[in-house]
Design an enzyme around this catalytic site. Sequence first.
Site, PDB file in Angstrom:
ATOM      1  N   LYS A  27       0.852  -1.199   0.000  1.00 48.18           N
ATOM      2  CA  LYS A  27       0.000   0.000   0.000  1.00 48.18           C
ATOM      3  C   LYS A  27       0.881   1.241   0.000  1.00 48.18           C
ATOM      4  O   LYS A  27       2.087   1.163   0.268  1.00 48.18           O
ATOM      5  CB  LYS A  27      -0.938   0.015   1.206  1.00 48.18           C
ATOM      6  CG  LYS A  27      -0.242   0.274   2.535  1.00 48.18           C
ATOM      7  CD  LYS A  27      -1.203   0.688   3.637  1.00 48.18           C
ATOM      8  CE  LYS A  27      -2.208  -0.359   3.976  1.00 48.18           C
ATOM      9  NZ  LYS A  27      -2.944  -0.051   5.245  1.00 48.18           N
ATOM     10  N   LYS A  97      -7.108  -6.559  -0.927  1.00 46.88           N
ATOM     11  CA  LYS A  97      -7.811  -5.899   0.174  1.00 46.88           C
ATOM     12  C   LYS A  97      -8.658  -4.741  -0.358  1.00 46.88           C
ATOM     13  O   LYS A  97      -8.155  -3.891  -1.083  1.00 46.88           O
ATOM     14  CB  LYS A  97      -6.813  -5.385   1.207  1.00 46.88           C
ATOM     15  CG  LYS A  97      -6.098  -6.477   1.995  1.00 46.88           C
ATOM     16  CD  LYS A  97      -4.979  -5.918   2.842  1.00 46.88           C
ATOM     17  CE  LYS A  97      -5.453  -4.867   3.817  1.00 46.88           C
ATOM     18  NZ  LYS A  97      -4.339  -4.266   4.572  1.00 46.88           N
TER      19      LYS A  97
END
Length: 251
Positions: A27, A97
């Site tokens: 991320k 995710k």
Amino acid sequence: MRMLVSVRDVTEAREALRAGVDFIDLKEPSAGALGGLALPVIREVVAALRGGGAAQAGGPAHAPLISATIGDLPPDAPEIILERARAVGACGVDLVKVGVPGRGAAACAALEALAVLPLAIVPVLIADDGLDAAVIDAACAPAFAAVMADTQAKRAGSLLELLGTDALAAFIDRAHAAGRMVGLAGALRVADLPQLARLGPDFAGFRSAVCDGSRAGRLDPRRLEALRAAIAMTPTDAPAQSRRAADALAM
């Protein structure tokens, strides 16, 4: 309790590999709670962790699972969410995710759309405004690989402070009863480990705790090693762990 650490590039991913973390999560912390990395960067990190780059990093023999966020996207934009999830999944990660609000009809609708994708999706329930049973149940559908709770406003306190142990215990119990692995994240620190161990999630996610400065700073290998050691030394409530998590850990 297994350990998830968020990284933003190959260098940080190799540091996480050397530390022996269980989940390496891709991320961009400066782009939000679930800020997404550019697809070429995701592919580069996956190649480094699964190819010769892993051996060169001097990493352990175990192969961590690789997850990646799709970015902070509004739940009322389902086509954008699905398109981005497919694109991230095509980069070769193990888990994709996707952040959804912890409450509301839009969250349930987004989860229903995600459930049909042929990907290992992990819904991440953004819990700043709480969690409701309908969203938890939708996120625990058999189509999903696991479920997480996280926070959007990282400076507002940790997930433990925002929700409290009673609400988190109920979330974990509900997810385990549905046979899902469950993770907690959201400004978690070393000091939170005893409380996390009592709650009994299958894994916990960290970024701020292992950075030099803010979560948008660089990963600090010394903090990473210290956190790994602290997790290994934290006693767990074995009866509670067994009662809640036996099915989920067997997945």
